[in-house]
Structure formats: C-alpha cells, structure tokens
Enzyme design. Structure first.
Site, PDB file in Angstrom:
ATOM      1  N   ASN A  91       0.874  -1.175   0.000  1.00 33.28           N
ATOM      2  CA  ASN A  91       0.000   0.000   0.000  1.00 33.28           C
ATOM      3  C   ASN A  91       0.914   1.229   0.000  1.00 33.28           C
ATOM      4  O   ASN A  91       1.040   1.941   0.987  1.00 33.28           O
ATOM      5  CB  ASN A  91      -0.912  -0.007   1.223  1.00 33.28           C
ATOM      6  CG  ASN A  91      -2.008   1.037   1.155  1.00 33.28           C
ATOM      7  OD1 ASN A  91      -1.782   2.161   0.740  1.00 33.28           O
ATOM      8  ND2 ASN A  91      -3.198   0.660   1.581  1.00 33.28           N
ATOM      9  N   ILE A  92       1.570   1.453  -1.124  1.00 35.19           N
ATOM     10  CA  ILE A  92       2.638   2.449  -1.217  1.00 35.19           C
ATOM     11  C   ILE A  92       2.057   3.763  -1.737  1.00 35.19           C
ATOM     12  O   ILE A  92       1.645   3.856  -2.901  1.00 35.19           O
ATOM     13  CB  ILE A  92       3.776   1.955  -2.128  1.00 35.19           C
ATOM     14  CG1 ILE A  92       4.266   0.577  -1.654  1.00 35.19           C
ATOM     15  CG2 ILE A  92       4.908   2.964  -2.162  1.00 35.19           C
ATOM     16  CD1 ILE A  92       4.726   0.530  -0.209  1.00 35.19           C
ATOM     17  N   GLU A  93       2.054   4.764  -0.856  1.00 39.76           N
ATOM     18  CA  GLU A  93       1.470   6.058  -1.196  1.00 39.76           C
ATOM     19  C   GLU A  93       2.456   7.214  -1.063  1.00 39.76           C
ATOM     20  O   GLU A  93       2.126   8.346  -1.411  1.00 39.76           O
ATOM     21  CB  GLU A  93       0.250   6.321  -0.303  1.00 39.76           C
ATOM     22  CG  GLU A  93      -0.820   5.237  -0.408  1.00 39.76           C
ATOM     23  CD  GLU A  93      -2.032   5.510   0.463  1.00 39.76           C
ATOM     24  OE1 GLU A  93      -2.272   6.688   0.791  1.00 39.76           O
ATOM     25  OE2 GLU A  93      -2.723   4.540   0.829  1.00 39.76           O
ATOM     26  N   LEU A  94       3.650   6.941  -0.545  1.00 43.10           N
ATOM     27  CA  LEU A  94       4.648   7.982  -0.323  1.00 43.10           C
ATOM     28  C   LEU A  94       5.944   7.640  -1.054  1.00 43.10           C
ATOM     29  O   LEU A  94       6.200   6.482  -1.382  1.00 43.10           O
ATOM     30  CB  LEU A  94       4.947   8.123   1.173  1.00 43.10           C
ATOM     31  CG  LEU A  94       3.764   8.402   2.104  1.00 43.10           C
ATOM     32  CD1 LEU A  94       4.231   8.419   3.558  1.00 43.10           C
ATOM     33  CD2 LEU A  94       3.062   9.697   1.742  1.00 43.10           C
TER      34      LEU A  94
END
Length: 312
Positions: free
Chosen positions: A147-150
């Site tokens: 869940n890579i958002e940064l």
C-alpha cells in the site's frame, strides 16, 4: 518386502481458485477501537485481512510496525495475542497479510540491495523465517500487501520478485497491491507489471476522476475497465466502508449492488471488494456480501494440496 513410496504432489490448483466466488478484503490495525483481529474474522464477512501498517522501512532504517494502540510492537510479547488471532483466522480459511506503507510514515527503497534487505526482514519477522524479534511470534502470515502512497516507486518490483522467490510448493507467499485508481499508478506500476501479484486492490476513492461521484458511476467503471487489463491474478474494487472513511468516493450499498457490481462482475479478473477499514465497517460488508460473492456460501477461495502414499 514392501517398499513405501511417498509421493508428494501439489495440485496446480493450489495457486488458483477452485471455487470461483469473489470475496471481501479489509484493512485492520489502524484504530484501537475496531475490536480484535479474531473478532473481525469471526464475522465471516472477510476473505482476506490486511494488517496495517509497517510504515517505516528502507534506507537502512530499522523497520517499525504501527498498530495504533492494539499493541506496542517495540515491547517483546506485546503483540502475542494478535499472533494467536492470526492463527485462529487462518484456521477458518482467512488469509492474513501484512500491509506495507500507508498514507503516514517514513518509507522508501534506495537500491536493489535495500529492497532485498527489506524482503529478508519481512521473511524473517513475519513470514516463514526465524528471528528473535517476531512481533507476532510463531504466527506465519500469508503474504505481503503493498500500500505504497509515499516516496518513489523505485525498487518495489525487486521487493516483489524477492518475496515471490520465497514461495514454495507447500507455502505460497501471496502478494497484494493497493494502487490509487488513476491508471497507471505512480508508485506501484513497475511492481504490478512484474505479473507476480495475486491481488490488485484498486483504491477507487479520494480520486474524483476515477471514482463514484454524485450518482455518476461512469468514471469508476471506465477506470475499472483499464485496471482489469493488468497482468495480475485478481482485481478488487477498493472502497470506503463509510462516508467518514474517506474524503470522497463512498458508494451506498444499494447503489453498489444495483449499479456498480453488475458492471464490474463481468470481468473474469473480478476478485471482490476491498474495504477501508474494519473500524468504519458498521454493517457495509454485511450489506454487500451476498452480492459480492455471487451467492456462494462464503467468499473464501479454497486450495488443495494432495499427498499420495503408494505401497508396492
């Protein structure tokens, strides 16, 4: 003299769904008031639960698990009850994955070596390896959710490839990705393009160009059709479980059942619905479950391992 020949064969269906029926995946771990993991599994509503989040890793940092008050992973033994819950969920056929990233944290991968080191840490501390610092002790998670958002999307493909090589015929390491709905995803495109992900659970919320808005399902359905072209096992429709769970993109259950699911279920890649999150699920999963799984008795995908013993 009788010769005992033990033949271990793993059916090809181990990594495929024998009972095609969609299910519901949900995130758990980011609110201490959401109840235990065991209670979430006991509802019978979920096929997969993602424990959120490992939100510090990479760049030589000591990885940190943030479970928002459920336990303190920095204190040995504090999270043992969650480990017990993981095993209880798995006994009921529910897969439990560890989710990496999230919207708050400090994480990125700086090199191929860094990605492999993170993979080794995940293997030793959460999967089938050994370590004296396993937060959930001897509970072995079923896989890893991205869940890579940064940060950048660099080297997550290497992380995926390294984790995939940890799979064996007896224990598969499942890989899941949770991209934003603008296609392709800015952080996970290279990783998803490896073709190694069993589940791609697209976040169709907080992104007006590709979500449900004011009764309009067109943008969501068009984006869904793009996402079903990816090389992945199954694609999930990611949604907020309540209006307060996201800034925008909430779909009332009756609208989801009557206007959205009939369109997205036509894809052979449809795996179900992903919800954010257990804390906000005050009945949403119950309201949609039968429509999501198409009338099967439950959403769990069954797999088989066969052992033949031949006496000659």
């Amino acid at each position: 003299m009788a010769i005992l020949t033990l033949t271990l064969f793993i059916l090809a269906s181990q990594f495929l769904n024998l009972c095609h029926g969609a299910g519901i995946a949900i995130y758990w771990g980011q609110n201490g008031d959401e109840g235990t993991l065991a209670a979430a599994c006991a509802t019978g509503n979920y096929e997969i639960i993602n424990i959120a989040f490992l939100n510090v890793f990479g760049n030589g940092q000591t990885p940190e698990l943030n479970l928002a008050g459920h336990c303190n992973p920095s204190i040995p033994g504090s999270c043992k009850s969650i480990g017990d819950d993981i095993k209880e969920c798995q006994r009921h056929g529910i897969k439990v994955l560890l989710s990496l990233g999230g919207g708050i944290g400090k994480y990125s991968l700086s090199s191929q070596t860094d990605a492999r080191q993170v993979a080794n840490y995940l293997w030793d501390n959460f999967l089938g390896g050994t370590s004296n610092s396993r937060p959930f002790e001897n509970a072995v998670l079923d896989g890893i959710d991205f869940n890579i958002e940064l940060g950048s999307g660099d080297y997550y493909d290497i992380l995926a490839r390294t984790l995939n090589r940890c799979s064996t015929v007896l224990k598969k390491v499942y890989l899941s990705a949770a991209p934003q709905c603008p296609f392709p995803d800015a952080h996970l495109n290279n990783a998803i393009n490896t073709g190694l992900f069993d589940y791609v659970r697209v976040q169709f919320y907080n992104n007006p160009p590709c979500q449900y808005t004011n009764g309009n399902t067109g943008n969501l359905v068009n984006s869904w059709n793009e996402w079903t072209t990816v090389n992945a096992g199954q694609v999930f429709l990611g949604l907020p479980a309540a209006p307060a769970a996201a800034g925008s993109g909430y779909i009332p259950p009756d609208v989801l059942k009557s206007q959205v699911l009939p369109n997205v279920r036509t894809s052979s890649k449809f795996g179900g619905v992903m919800l954010w999150s257990r804390f906000y699920d005050g009945g949403y999963s119950t309201a949609i479950k039968d429509s999501v799984n198409g009338g099967s008795s439950n959403g769990v995908h069954h797999e088989s391992i066969g052992i033949a013993i031949i006496l000659n």
